[in-house]
Design a protein around this motif. Structure first.
Motif, PDB file in Angstrom:
ATOM      1  N   ASP A   1      15.348  11.770   2.194  1.00  0.00           N
ATOM      2  CA  ASP A   1      14.785  13.051   1.528  1.00  0.00           C
ATOM      3  C   ASP A   1      15.266  13.924   2.808  1.00  0.00           C
ATOM      4  OD1 ASP A   1      13.763  15.238   0.525  1.00  0.00           O
ATOM      5  OD2 ASP A   1      12.260  14.201  -0.572  1.00  0.00           O
ATOM      6  N   LYS A   2      16.277  14.598   2.594  1.00  0.00           N
ATOM      7  CA  LYS A   2      16.807  15.461   3.602  1.00  0.00           C
ATOM      8  C   LYS A   2      15.870  16.685   3.739  1.00  0.00           C
ATOM      9  CE  LYS A   2      21.105  15.722   2.217  1.00  0.00           C
ATOM     10  NZ  LYS A   2      22.567  15.908   2.131  1.00  0.00           N
ATOM     11  N   THR A   3      15.118  17.258   2.469  1.00  0.00           N
ATOM     12  CA  THR A   3      14.421  18.419   2.640  1.00  0.00           C
ATOM     13  C   THR A   3      13.082  18.021   3.323  1.00  0.00           C
ATOM     14  OG1 THR A   3      13.533  17.803   0.439  1.00  0.00           O
ATOM     15  CG2 THR A   3      15.639  19.083   0.329  1.00  0.00           C
ATOM     16  N   ILE A   4      12.398  16.775   3.116  1.00  0.00           N
ATOM     17  CA  ILE A   4      11.492  16.422   3.889  1.00  0.00           C
ATOM     18  C   ILE A   4      11.516  16.437   5.344  1.00  0.00           C
ATOM     19  CG2 ILE A   4       9.612  14.505   4.402  1.00  0.00           C
ATOM     20  CD1 ILE A   4       9.093  15.753   1.910  1.00  0.00           C
TER      21      ILE A   4
ATOM     22  N   GLN B   1      16.847  19.791  21.337  1.00  0.00           N
ATOM     23  CA  GLN B   1      16.941  18.234  21.768  1.00  0.00           C
ATOM     24  C   GLN B   1      15.642  17.588  21.068  1.00  0.00           C
ATOM     25  OE1 GLN B   1      18.005  17.319  25.819  1.00  0.00           O
ATOM     26  NE2 GLN B   1      17.603  14.976  25.697  1.00  0.00           N
ATOM     27  N   SER B   2      14.475  18.052  21.301  1.00  0.00           N
ATOM     28  CA  SER B   2      13.320  17.433  20.718  1.00  0.00           C
ATOM     29  C   SER B   2      13.390  17.254  19.410  1.00  0.00           C
ATOM     30  CB  SER B   2      12.036  18.634  21.252  1.00  0.00           C
ATOM     31  OG  SER B   2      11.928  18.660  22.599  1.00  0.00           O
ATOM     32  N   TYR B   3      13.622  18.313  18.747  1.00  0.00           N
ATOM     33  CA  TYR B   3      13.539  18.006  17.063  1.00  0.00           C
ATOM     34  C   TYR B   3      14.733  17.513  16.310  1.00  0.00           C
ATOM     35  CZ  TYR B   3       8.943  20.482  17.239  1.00  0.00           C
ATOM     36  OH  TYR B   3       7.801  20.637  17.455  1.00  0.00           O
ATOM     37  N   TYR B   4      15.870  17.418  16.993  1.00  0.00           N
ATOM     38  CA  TYR B   4      17.208  17.027  16.465  1.00  0.00           C
ATOM     39  C   TYR B   4      17.424  15.745  16.844  1.00  0.00           C
ATOM     40  CZ  TYR B   4      17.857  21.529  14.276  1.00  0.00           C
ATOM     41  OH  TYR B   4      17.567  22.807  13.659  1.00  0.00           O
TER      42      TYR B   4
ATOM     43  N   VAL C   1      22.649  21.442  21.201  1.00  0.00           N
ATOM     44  CA  VAL C   1      23.436  22.008  20.383  1.00  0.00           C
ATOM     45  C   VAL C   1      24.403  20.770  19.744  1.00  0.00           C
ATOM     46  CG1 VAL C   1      25.753  23.197  20.076  1.00  0.00           C
ATOM     47  CG2 VAL C   1      23.913  24.107  21.316  1.00  0.00           C
ATOM     48  N   SER C   2      24.734  19.861  20.343  1.00  0.00           N
ATOM     49  CA  SER C   2      25.456  18.631  19.981  1.00  0.00           C
ATOM     50  C   SER C   2      24.623  17.845  18.931  1.00  0.00           C
ATOM     51  CB  SER C   2      26.093  17.802  21.230  1.00  0.00           C
ATOM     52  OG  SER C   2      26.646  18.565  21.998  1.00  0.00           O
ATOM     53  N   LEU C   3      23.352  17.618  18.979  1.00  0.00           N
ATOM     54  CA  LEU C   3      22.227  16.869  18.385  1.00  0.00           C
ATOM     55  C   LEU C   3      22.105  17.597  16.948  1.00  0.00           C
ATOM     56  CD1 LEU C   3      19.555  15.571  20.900  1.00  0.00           C
ATOM     57  CD2 LEU C   3      21.349  14.019  19.793  1.00  0.00           C
ATOM     58  N   ARG C   4      21.947  18.901  17.079  1.00  0.00           N
ATOM     59  CA  ARG C   4      21.751  19.575  15.899  1.00  0.00           C
ATOM     60  C   ARG C   4      23.037  19.345  14.936  1.00  0.00           C
ATOM     61  NH1 ARG C   4      20.179  26.002  15.293  1.00  0.00           N
ATOM     62  NH2 ARG C   4      20.077  26.003  13.074  1.00  0.00           N
ATOM     63  N   ALA C   5      24.426  19.621  15.509  1.00  0.00           N
ATOM     64  CA  ALA C   5      25.679  19.523  15.047  1.00  0.00           C
ATOM     65  C   ALA C   5      25.541  18.071  14.189  1.00  0.00           C
ATOM     66  CB  ALA C   5      26.629  19.698  15.626  1.00  0.00           C
ATOM     67  N   ALA C   6      25.093  17.040  14.922  1.00  0.00           N
ATOM     68  CA  ALA C   6      25.128  15.762  14.315  1.00  0.00           C
ATOM     69  C   ALA C   6      24.231  15.379  13.236  1.00  0.00           C
ATOM     70  CB  ALA C   6      24.992  14.803  15.505  1.00  0.00           C
ATOM     71  N   CYS C   7      23.270  16.260  13.054  1.00  0.00           N
ATOM     72  CA  CYS C   7      22.037  16.206  12.117  1.00  0.00           C
ATOM     73  C   CYS C   7      22.555  16.776  10.641  1.00  0.00           C
ATOM     74  CB  CYS C   7      20.955  16.537  12.481  1.00  0.00           C
ATOM     75  SG  CYS C   7      20.259  15.513  13.831  1.00  0.00           S
ATOM     76  N   ARG C   8      23.704  17.548  10.688  1.00  0.00           N
ATOM     77  CA  ARG C   8      23.704  18.454   9.419  1.00  0.00           C
ATOM     78  C   ARG C   8      23.871  17.651   8.109  1.00  0.00           C
ATOM     79  NH1 ARG C   8      28.803  22.273  11.933  1.00  0.00           N
ATOM     80  NH2 ARG C   8      27.287  23.270  13.307  1.00  0.00           N
ATOM     81  N   ASP C   9      24.469  16.564   8.188  1.00  0.00           N
ATOM     82  CA  ASP C   9      24.290  15.781   6.844  1.00  0.00           C
ATOM     83  C   ASP C   9      22.897  15.204   6.832  1.00  0.00           C
ATOM     84  OD1 ASP C   9      24.917  14.015   8.862  1.00  0.00           O
ATOM     85  OD2 ASP C   9      25.800  12.675   7.421  1.00  0.00           O
ATOM     86  N   LEU C  10      22.119  15.086   7.535  1.00  0.00           N
ATOM     87  CA  LEU C  10      20.631  14.408   7.425  1.00  0.00           C
ATOM     88  C   LEU C  10      19.585  15.264   7.231  1.00  0.00           C
ATOM     89  CD1 LEU C  10      21.336  11.918  10.394  1.00  0.00           C
ATOM     90  CD2 LEU C  10      21.837  11.604   8.110  1.00  0.00           C
ATOM     91  N   VAL C  11      19.849  16.664   7.534  1.00  0.00           N
ATOM     92  CA  VAL C  11      18.547  17.435   7.640  1.00  0.00           C
ATOM     93  C   VAL C  11      18.924  18.531   6.514  1.00  0.00           C
ATOM     94  CG1 VAL C  11      17.198  18.909   8.822  1.00  0.00           C
ATOM     95  CG2 VAL C  11      17.807  16.692   9.857  1.00  0.00           C
ATOM     96  N   GLU C  12      18.011  19.140   5.686  1.00  0.00           N
ATOM     97  CA  GLU C  12      18.182  20.448   5.017  1.00  0.00           C
ATOM     98  C   GLU C  12      16.862  21.076   5.480  1.00  0.00           C
ATOM     99  OE1 GLU C  12      18.793  19.898   0.956  1.00  0.00           O
ATOM    100  OE2 GLU C  12      20.827  18.904   1.287  1.00  0.00           O
TER     101      GLU C  12
END
Length: 444
Positions: A77-80, A138-141, A196-207
């Motif tokens: 559940d990406k929204t969760i 880095q902490s949150y992504y 920044v790199s971690l956030r970009a890698a999470c785009r399809d996992l997090v909404e």
């Protein structure tokens, strides 16, 4: 092997290779900086690193660490996941207003008697503020990648940014520009690139929602609140040896404690096992195998620790070679630092099990604080902290007290049961509160 066992072996091998490479590069860079910088410069660098660790804990308050446990089995559940990430980052932003000014005052009074140049003091303080501003990414992504077992992507990012830091410091050394200030700012850039790199890698996992859902914020606060006093307390404990030496000692003492801390980084790889392997393993357990799994891990850790401490006692020069000739006389100190690391790892593993099983209560947090405080006050009163050896010995005693408290906390929690049942939050509504314009800009 069965498919399930193959999957576990693949995860373990990815972890060992990726984490080993990333931590190995960071350790190598840290050891080279240790050798390249004079003792006074390295004391500045080591003290700044301690402040960075303290401020990061004060800003995060453990909220990033709640995501894996609170998401539980709802990993698809990406929204969760996005709601938890957004809520945590908003709380971190608010904490900056209170934490950074306080730490700046603390930093000034601690360093004013060390006779550092004013420009060095200011630039190092600015590096602390900058690093904690960018470390939130880095902490949150990290959590979404860990939850989905995208370890290859996660470690690729860590390895590349660690390599950047190593190459950048080497270039500075070759140009004759390596100082405590330049090394500290290379760290800031490395942290920013990682986030920044971690956030970009999470785009399809997090909404992430455009607005913060207060229900998710309340759930994170409710889960983390009993542990917040302990987290702040332990953030200070993790750096107390350096802070005490900085307050009552000299630049040389700070440098020696910081140098021995590089040996302690060997345990960083081991401690990473807790977040990547141990926490998801215990979080998904239905409760029937927790005790058996815990004692199995304890047995393995005790055997490995005994071997490591014994080897260091017989051959201390092996580890001291890493530090260079300036620190070759710390033969007994290095044995104590290894013992402290082993105790700390077992304590961290126990805490990971507690967190994964959602067994955090007000009572258990204060048991930990009381035991550690009593041990440290007793040590300071009856022994004193007048040298790096005494500071490290106090660290060992504190780690042992914390381990005893965490073992009690674990079995108290197992008897009482989880404080929060994630099932009751399965259908949380997406009511929300708007971000302010400034908060939205920072978050985005």
């Amino acid at each position: 092997m069965s498919p399930n066992l193959q999957r576990r072996v693949r995860i373990l091998l990815t972890f060992m290779g990726g984490q080993g490479a990333a931590q190995g590069l960071n350790l190598l860079c840290g050891l080279l900086i240790l050798r390249w910088l004079p003792i006074t410069e390295y004391s500045q660098y080591g003290l700044v690193y301690g402040f960075q660790m303290l401020v990061n804990a004060g800003l995060d308050l453990g909220f990033a660490g709640t995501i894996v446990a609170l998401v539980g089995h709802r990993i698809h559940d990406k929204t969760i996941i996005g709601n938890y990430v957004r809520a945590g980052r908003r709380m971190r932003f608010k904490m900056m207003v209170f934490v950074l000014p306080t730490v700046s005052i603390f930093y000034y009074f601690m360093t004013k008697h060390l006779h550092w140049p004013v420009s060095t003091q200011v630039l190092l303080l600015l590096s602390i503020c900058a690093s904690v501003n960018v470390s939130g990414l880095q902490s949150y992504y990290t959590s979404p990648l860990i939850i989905h077992r995208r370890l290859t992507t996660y470690y690729r990012i860590l390895i590349l940014t660690a390599l950047f830091r190593l190459v950048a410091c080497f270039i500075l050394f070759e140009l004759g520009w390596i100082t405590s200030v330049s090394a500290a700012w290379v760290n800031v850039v490395g942290i920013a690139l990682t986030g920044v790199s971690l956030r970009a890698a999470c785009r399809d996992l997090v909404e992430e929602p455009s607005k913060v859902n207060p229900k998710f914020t309340k759930q994170m606060v409710r889960y983390a609140m009993p542990n917040i006093p302990g987290l702040l307390f332990f953030a200070l404990q993790g750096q107390i040896s350096i802070f005490l030496i900085a307050t009552f000692g000299s630049n040389k003492g700070i440098a020696q404690v910081s140098a021995l801390g590089r040996i302690g980084q060997i345990f960083t790889l081991l401690n990473s096992i807790n977040g990547v392997i141990v926490e998801p393993w215990f979080a998904k357990d239905d409760g029937s195998h927790v005790v058996k799994r815990y004692f199995t891990l304890v047995g393995m850790v005790l055997v490995g620790s005994a071997a490591f401490v014994g080897f260091t006692y017989l051959f201390p020069g092996v580890l001291l070679q890493l530090l260079g000739k300036k620190y070759a006389d710390l033969r007994l100190e290095v044995v104590w630092i290894v013992l402290q690391g082993c105790i700390g790892f077992l304590m961290g593993m126990t805490w990971t099990v507690i967190s994964a099983r959602r067994l955090i209560f007000w009572q258990t947090t204060f048991v930990n604080i009381v035991l550690i405080t009593l041990s440290q006050v007793g040590f300071i009163v009856f022994v004193g902290v007048t040298s790096p050896m005494r500071a490290i010995q106090m660290g060992c005693l504190s780690a042992a007290a914390s381990l005893a408290a965490q073992v009690y906390n674990l079995f108290y929690g197992l008897k009482r049961g989880p404080r929060i049942d994630i099932e009751e939050h399965e259908h949380v509504r997406e009511d929300s509160l708007p971000l302010t314009a400034v908060e939205a800009e920072v978050s985005d």
